[in-house]
Scaffold this motif. Structure first.
Motif, PDB file in Angstrom:
ATOM      1  N   VAL A  64      19.089  55.585  56.039  1.00  0.00           N
ATOM      2  CA  VAL A  64      19.854  54.352  55.787  1.00  0.00           C
ATOM      3  C   VAL A  64      18.958  53.195  55.343  1.00  0.00           C
ATOM      4  O   VAL A  64      19.468  52.118  55.012  1.00  0.00           O
ATOM      5  CB  VAL A  64      20.681  53.920  57.019  1.00  0.00           C
ATOM      6  CG1 VAL A  64      21.538  55.076  57.516  1.00  0.00           C
ATOM      7  CG2 VAL A  64      19.785  53.382  58.133  1.00  0.00           C
ATOM      8  N   LYS A  65      17.657  53.414  55.328  1.00  0.00           N
ATOM      9  CA  LYS A  65      16.746  52.347  54.911  1.00  0.00           C
ATOM     10  C   LYS A  65      17.070  51.892  53.493  1.00  0.00           C
ATOM     11  O   LYS A  65      17.287  52.704  52.603  1.00  0.00           O
ATOM     12  CB  LYS A  65      15.303  52.834  54.979  1.00  0.00           C
ATOM     13  CG  LYS A  65      14.749  52.923  56.382  1.00  0.00           C
ATOM     14  CD  LYS A  65      13.304  53.401  56.374  1.00  0.00           C
ATOM     15  CE  LYS A  65      12.747  53.538  57.773  1.00  0.00           C
ATOM     16  NZ  LYS A  65      11.373  54.065  57.789  1.00  0.00           N
ATOM     17  N   GLY A  66      17.104  50.582  53.304  1.00  0.00           N
ATOM     18  CA  GLY A  66      17.417  50.023  51.995  1.00  0.00           C
ATOM     19  C   GLY A  66      18.906  49.885  51.738  1.00  0.00           C
ATOM     20  O   GLY A  66      19.309  49.230  50.771  1.00  0.00           O
ATOM     21  N   ARG A  67      19.741  50.501  52.569  1.00  0.00           N
ATOM     22  CA  ARG A  67      21.196  50.394  52.398  1.00  0.00           C
ATOM     23  C   ARG A  67      21.864  49.631  53.536  1.00  0.00           C
ATOM     24  O   ARG A  67      22.840  48.924  53.325  1.00  0.00           O
ATOM     25  CB  ARG A  67      21.810  51.795  52.304  1.00  0.00           C
ATOM     26  CG  ARG A  67      21.302  52.623  51.153  1.00  0.00           C
ATOM     27  CD  ARG A  67      22.126  53.912  51.003  1.00  0.00           C
ATOM     28  NE  ARG A  67      22.027  54.786  52.163  1.00  0.00           N
ATOM     29  CZ  ARG A  67      23.072  55.190  52.894  1.00  0.00           C
ATOM     30  NH1 ARG A  67      24.290  54.803  52.560  1.00  0.00           N
ATOM     31  NH2 ARG A  67      22.887  56.001  53.923  1.00  0.00           N
ATOM     32  N   PHE A  68      21.333  49.797  54.736  1.00  0.00           N
ATOM     33  CA  PHE A  68      21.910  49.148  55.924  1.00  0.00           C
ATOM     34  C   PHE A  68      21.011  48.011  56.386  1.00  0.00           C
ATOM     35  O   PHE A  68      19.784  48.103  56.288  1.00  0.00           O
ATOM     36  CB  PHE A  68      22.055  50.155  57.066  1.00  0.00           C
ATOM     37  CG  PHE A  68      23.103  51.207  56.868  1.00  0.00           C
ATOM     38  CD1 PHE A  68      23.721  51.417  55.654  1.00  0.00           C
ATOM     39  CD2 PHE A  68      23.478  52.013  57.943  1.00  0.00           C
ATOM     40  CE1 PHE A  68      24.678  52.396  55.476  1.00  0.00           C
ATOM     41  CE2 PHE A  68      24.439  52.997  57.801  1.00  0.00           C
ATOM     42  CZ  PHE A  68      25.030  53.198  56.557  1.00  0.00           C
ATOM     43  N   THR A  69      21.642  46.963  56.913  1.00  0.00           N
ATOM     44  CA  THR A  69      20.895  45.841  57.478  1.00  0.00           C
ATOM     45  C   THR A  69      21.515  45.443  58.809  1.00  0.00           C
ATOM     46  O   THR A  69      22.715  45.178  58.878  1.00  0.00           O
ATOM     47  CB  THR A  69      20.896  44.638  56.535  1.00  0.00           C
ATOM     48  OG1 THR A  69      20.358  45.007  55.266  1.00  0.00           O
ATOM     49  CG2 THR A  69      20.069  43.495  57.126  1.00  0.00           C
ATOM     50  N   ILE A  70      20.689  45.408  59.839  1.00  0.00           N
ATOM     51  CA  ILE A  70      21.156  44.983  61.149  1.00  0.00           C
ATOM     52  C   ILE A  70      20.753  43.529  61.373  1.00  0.00           C
ATOM     53  O   ILE A  70      19.678  43.093  60.942  1.00  0.00           O
ATOM     54  CB  ILE A  70      20.585  45.896  62.260  1.00  0.00           C
ATOM     55  CG1 ILE A  70      21.249  45.597  63.603  1.00  0.00           C
ATOM     56  CG2 ILE A  70      19.065  45.797  62.343  1.00  0.00           C
ATOM     57  CD1 ILE A  70      20.896  46.601  64.712  1.00  0.00           C
ATOM     58  N   SER A  71      21.631  42.781  62.036  1.00  0.00           N
ATOM     59  CA  SER A  71      21.339  41.381  62.332  1.00  0.00           C
ATOM     60  C   SER A  71      21.998  41.014  63.652  1.00  0.00           C
ATOM     61  O   SER A  71      22.880  41.735  64.131  1.00  0.00           O
ATOM     62  CB  SER A  71      21.839  40.462  61.207  1.00  0.00           C
ATOM     63  OG  SER A  71      23.232  40.601  61.030  1.00  0.00           O
ATOM     64  N   ARG A  72      21.578  39.912  64.218  1.00  0.00           N
ATOM     65  CA  ARG A  72      22.175  39.466  65.471  1.00  0.00           C
ATOM     66  C   ARG A  72      22.252  37.945  65.500  1.00  0.00           C
ATOM     67  O   ARG A  72      21.476  37.248  64.852  1.00  0.00           O
ATOM     68  CB  ARG A  72      21.372  39.980  66.668  1.00  0.00           C
ATOM     69  CG  ARG A  72      19.996  39.387  66.827  1.00  0.00           C
ATOM     70  CD  ARG A  72      19.223  40.085  67.955  1.00  0.00           C
ATOM     71  NE  ARG A  72      19.802  39.859  69.273  1.00  0.00           N
ATOM     72  CZ  ARG A  72      19.545  40.620  70.343  1.00  0.00           C
ATOM     73  NH1 ARG A  72      18.712  41.653  70.233  1.00  0.00           N
ATOM     74  NH2 ARG A  72      20.099  40.343  71.509  1.00  0.00           N
ATOM     75  N   ASP A  73      23.207  37.474  66.279  1.00  0.00           N
ATOM     76  CA  ASP A  73      23.380  36.036  66.505  1.00  0.00           C
ATOM     77  C   ASP A  73      23.447  35.845  68.009  1.00  0.00           C
ATOM     78  O   ASP A  73      24.482  36.112  68.630  1.00  0.00           O
ATOM     79  CB  ASP A  73      24.658  35.544  65.818  1.00  0.00           C
ATOM     80  CG  ASP A  73      24.830  34.037  65.904  1.00  0.00           C
ATOM     81  OD1 ASP A  73      24.355  33.428  66.904  1.00  0.00           O
ATOM     82  OD2 ASP A  73      25.443  33.455  65.003  1.00  0.00           O
ATOM     83  N   ASN A  74      22.350  35.398  68.593  1.00  0.00           N
ATOM     84  CA  ASN A  74      22.305  35.277  70.052  1.00  0.00           C
ATOM     85  C   ASN A  74      23.252  34.201  70.579  1.00  0.00           C
ATOM     86  O   ASN A  74      23.763  34.318  71.689  1.00  0.00           O
ATOM     87  CB  ASN A  74      20.878  35.006  70.503  1.00  0.00           C
ATOM     88  CG  ASN A  74      19.992  36.241  70.405  1.00  0.00           C
ATOM     89  OD1 ASN A  74      20.481  37.367  70.320  1.00  0.00           O
ATOM     90  ND2 ASN A  74      18.686  36.029  70.401  1.00  0.00           N
ATOM     91  N   ALA A  75      23.477  33.173  69.801  1.00  0.00           N
ATOM     92  CA  ALA A  75      24.396  32.119  70.238  1.00  0.00           C
ATOM     93  C   ALA A  75      25.829  32.628  70.327  1.00  0.00           C
ATOM     94  O   ALA A  75      26.577  32.257  71.234  1.00  0.00           O
ATOM     95  CB  ALA A  75      24.318  30.934  69.288  1.00  0.00           C
ATOM     96  N   LYS A  76      26.193  33.501  69.395  1.00  0.00           N
ATOM     97  CA  LYS A  76      27.553  34.052  69.388  1.00  0.00           C
ATOM     98  C   LYS A  76      27.624  35.387  70.127  1.00  0.00           C
ATOM     99  O   LYS A  76      28.704  35.938  70.286  1.00  0.00           O
ATOM    100  CB  LYS A  76      28.027  34.242  67.950  1.00  0.00           C
ATOM    101  CG  LYS A  76      28.176  32.948  67.175  1.00  0.00           C
ATOM    102  CD  LYS A  76      28.678  33.209  65.761  1.00  0.00           C
ATOM    103  CE  LYS A  76      28.855  31.905  65.000  1.00  0.00           C
ATOM    104  NZ  LYS A  76      29.340  32.138  63.607  1.00  0.00           N
ATOM    105  N   MET A  77      26.462  35.897  70.551  1.00  0.00           N
ATOM    106  CA  MET A  77      26.388  37.176  71.256  1.00  0.00           C
ATOM    107  C   MET A  77      27.002  38.295  70.437  1.00  0.00           C
ATOM    108  O   MET A  77      27.859  39.060  70.926  1.00  0.00           O
ATOM    109  CB  MET A  77      27.021  37.076  72.645  1.00  0.00           C
ATOM    110  CG  MET A  77      26.281  36.106  73.560  1.00  0.00           C
ATOM    111  SD  MET A  77      26.747  36.266  75.289  1.00  0.00           S
ATOM    112  CE  MET A  77      28.449  35.732  75.224  1.00  0.00           C
TER     113      MET A  77
END
Length: 121
Positions: A64-77
Motif C-alpha cells: 500500500v506504500k505510495g497509495r495509502f496515507t494514514i493521519s491523525r488528529d489528536n484534538a478530535k481523537m
C-alpha cells in the motif's frame, strides 16, 4: 474502556479513492499508537498502516506504500486512512486499532468493529 468506531467503507471501482475514519473515545488518545489492519475473506488479519502518537512517524505494508496515507488528529481523537488507486486485492474488512506500545503490535490493546471495503468493477 476505549471504544473505536470506523466509518467510510463502501463499494468502489478499481482506481477510485476512499477515506476511512476512526473515532476514538478515550481520555488519553495521544498516548496510543494508532493503526489499521484488514482481513480479506479466507485470509488472516494483516497490518496495513500505523502512526505514532504525534503523527510524526508512519509505517505501511509494502503493497500500500505510495497509495495509502494514514493521519491523525489528536484534538478530535480521530485517525484516518486515505486510500487512493484502489485495487481489487484491497478488498477486505478494515479495522482500526489502538496500541499503548510505541509501535503497533499484532495484538493491539483495542480494536474497532470493522468497516467493509470492496473494490470491484
Amino acid at each position: 474502556q476505549v471504544q473505536l468506531v470506523e466509518s467510510g467503507g463502501g463499494l468502489v471501482q478499481p482506481g477510485d479513492s476512499l477515506r476511512l475514519s476512526c473515532a476514538a473515545s478515550v481520555r488519553t488518545f495521544s498516548g496510543y499508537t494508532m493503526g489499521w489492519f484488514r482481513q480479506a475473506p479466507g485470509k488472516e488479519r494483516e497490518f496495513v498502516a500505523e502512526i505514532n502518537w504525534s503523527g510524526g512517524r508512519s509505517y505501511y505494508r509494502d503493497s500500500v506504500k505510495g497509495r495509502f496515507t494514514i493521519s491523525r488528529d489528536n484534538a478530535k481523537m480521530t485517525v484516518s486512512l486515505q486510500m487512493n488507486s484502489l485495487k481489487p486485492e484491497d478488498t477486505a474488512v478494515y479495522y482500526c486499532a489502538a496500541d499503548l506500545s510505541p509501535r503497533m503490535t499484532l495484538t493491539p490493546d483495542y480494536w474497532g468493529q470493522g468497516t467493509q471495503v470492496t473494490v470491484s468493477s
